[in-house]
Design a protein around this motif. Structure first.
Motif, PDB file in Angstrom:
ATOM      1  N   GLY A 204       0.812  -1.212   0.000  1.00 48.18           N
ATOM      2  CA  GLY A 204       0.000   0.000   0.000  1.00 48.18           C
ATOM      3  C   GLY A 204       0.846   1.263   0.000  1.00 48.18           C
ATOM      4  N   ASN A 205       1.853   1.312   0.866  1.00 50.42           N
ATOM      5  CA  ASN A 205       2.705   2.508   0.943  1.00 50.42           C
ATOM      6  C   ASN A 205       3.466   2.741  -0.360  1.00 50.42           C
ATOM      7  N   ARG A 208       1.127   4.028  -3.089  1.00 53.82           N
ATOM      8  CA  ARG A 208       0.817   5.457  -2.910  1.00 53.82           C
ATOM      9  C   ARG A 208       1.976   6.337  -3.375  1.00 53.82           C
ATOM     10  N   LYS A 209       3.195   5.928  -3.058  1.00 51.75           N
ATOM     11  CA  LYS A 209       4.351   6.713  -3.497  1.00 51.75           C
ATOM     12  C   LYS A 209       4.481   6.729  -5.016  1.00 51.75           C
ATOM     13  N   GLY A 211       1.912   6.621  -6.992  1.00 52.50           N
ATOM     14  CA  GLY A 211       0.745   7.296  -7.545  1.00 52.50           C
ATOM     15  C   GLY A 211      -0.305   6.378  -8.132  1.00 52.50           C
ATOM     16  N   LEU A 213      -2.202   4.488  -6.140  1.00 51.11           N
ATOM     17  CA  LEU A 213      -3.207   4.358  -5.097  1.00 51.11           C
ATOM     18  C   LEU A 213      -3.267   5.677  -4.328  1.00 51.11           C
ATOM     19  N   THR A 214      -4.481   6.205  -4.158  1.00 53.46           N
ATOM     20  CA  THR A 214      -4.646   7.466  -3.435  1.00 53.46           C
ATOM     21  C   THR A 214      -5.345   7.274  -2.092  1.00 53.46           C
ATOM     22  N   ARG A 215      -6.207   6.257  -1.996  1.00 52.36           N
ATOM     23  CA  ARG A 215      -6.947   6.045  -0.748  1.00 52.36           C
ATOM     24  C   ARG A 215      -5.991   5.695   0.384  1.00 52.36           C
ATOM     25  N   LYS A 216      -6.230   6.278   1.553  1.00 51.73           N
ATOM     26  CA  LYS A 216      -5.299   6.130   2.665  1.00 51.73           C
ATOM     27  C   LYS A 216      -5.458   4.815   3.416  1.00 51.73           C
ATOM     28  N   ASN A 218      -6.128   0.780   3.914  1.00 50.24           N
ATOM     29  CA  ASN A 218      -5.935  -0.464   3.145  1.00 50.24           C
ATOM     30  C   ASN A 218      -7.189  -1.327   3.269  1.00 50.24           C
ATOM     31  N   ALA A 222      -9.775   0.623  -1.438  1.00 52.99           N
ATOM     32  CA  ALA A 222      -8.392   0.819  -1.877  1.00 52.99           C
ATOM     33  C   ALA A 222      -7.964  -0.312  -2.804  1.00 52.99           C
ATOM     34  N   GLU A 225      -9.268   0.239  -6.265  1.00 55.33           N
ATOM     35  CA  GLU A 225      -8.482   1.280  -6.931  1.00 55.33           C
ATOM     36  C   GLU A 225      -7.144   0.713  -7.419  1.00 55.33           C
TER      37      GLU A 225
END
Length: 254
Positions: A204-205, A208-209, A211, A213-216, A218, A222, A225
């Protein structure tokens, strides 16, 4: 990074991590000890069930579970007596304990005797659009016999918002076939294109880094997405990118 650059970067990381060396430090080493289909899938299910926390402890306790099952999990599950479960006393992995393991053994016996086995239960509701309904229906079948309420939490349900990381990981192991010999690919009735990435803190992390995945949280939203993004990169084998996301997070501190 544009889409083509992202794909090239992640594809290179898949090649780096999707190889036999990955098995040495991963819980997938436990089912790799077996050759019988039913042993592999049961070992995969039980190992994935406790796959949270320290990886060395996961492997140690999954190994302990296999010992408790006489290193013949299918034979034990089919033929065990109630008295055999007394040997489980004292087993614990975080919040998963002997009571949970005893129920898992009983429920697996029910699944193999009355429902055609694990693959048949998942395949019944599998869809090319994803495995979320199949996981939800599996949980219903798994808890269709008398069960302790405490054990319910150990099987995720996407329809209740869970990313079902552990079951998605098991499905990757059993459904996805690769040339590297890491994933087994022994479940031929389900398409790898339907699989979801096992979404955890590491993948997940990294997602997000990058780009994708935007949802915070897990959670199931998410996961949808992330699935959508990964399927644009490889619609036939989207969960191969689990190797890239996990490897970048765990081994490279990305």
């Amino acid at each position: 990074m544009n889409t083509s650059e992202l794909k090239e970067f992640l594809d290179s990381k898949v090649i780096a991590y999707n190889n036999p060396k990955f098995i040495e430090s991963d819980p997938i080493q436990i089912p790799h000890r077996f050759s019988l289909k039913e042993d592999i899938e049961i070992a995969s299910f039980l190992t994935a069930t406790i796959a949270w926390g320290n990886r060395k402890m996961i492997i140690k306790n999954a190994d302990r579970m296999m010992q408790l099952l006489g290193n013949s999990p299918y034979d034990f599950i089919i033929n065990h007596k109630e008295s055999d479960l007394e040997a489980f006393k004292g087993f614990v992995h975080r919040t998963f304990n002997a009571e949970d393991l005893s129920y898992f053994v009983k429920s697996l016996q029910n699944i193999y005797v009355n429902h055609g086995g694990l693959e048949a239960v998942f395949e019944k509701h599998a869809s090319e659009n994803g495995m979320q309904t199949a996981i939800h229906e599996f949980k219903k079948t798994f808890f269709s016999i008398n069960h302790p309420s405490r054990t319910l939490k150990h099987v995720g349900d996407p329809k209740k918002g869970s990313a079902a990381k552990r079951l998605n990981m098991m499905l990757r192991w059993l459904v996805r076939s690769d040339q590297a010999g890491v994933d087994f690919g022994i479940w031929k009735t389900i398409s790898p294109s339907a699989l979801s990435c096992p979404l955890d803190v590491h993948s997940g992390n990294v997602a997000r880094k990058l780009g994708v995945l935007t949802r915070k949280q897990n959670d199931a939203k998410a996961l949808l997405e992330l699935d959508t993004a990964l399927r644009t990169l490889d619609p036939k084998d989207p969960v191969k990118y689990d190797f890239a996301l996990f490897g970048l997070g765990v081994f490279e501190g990305f």
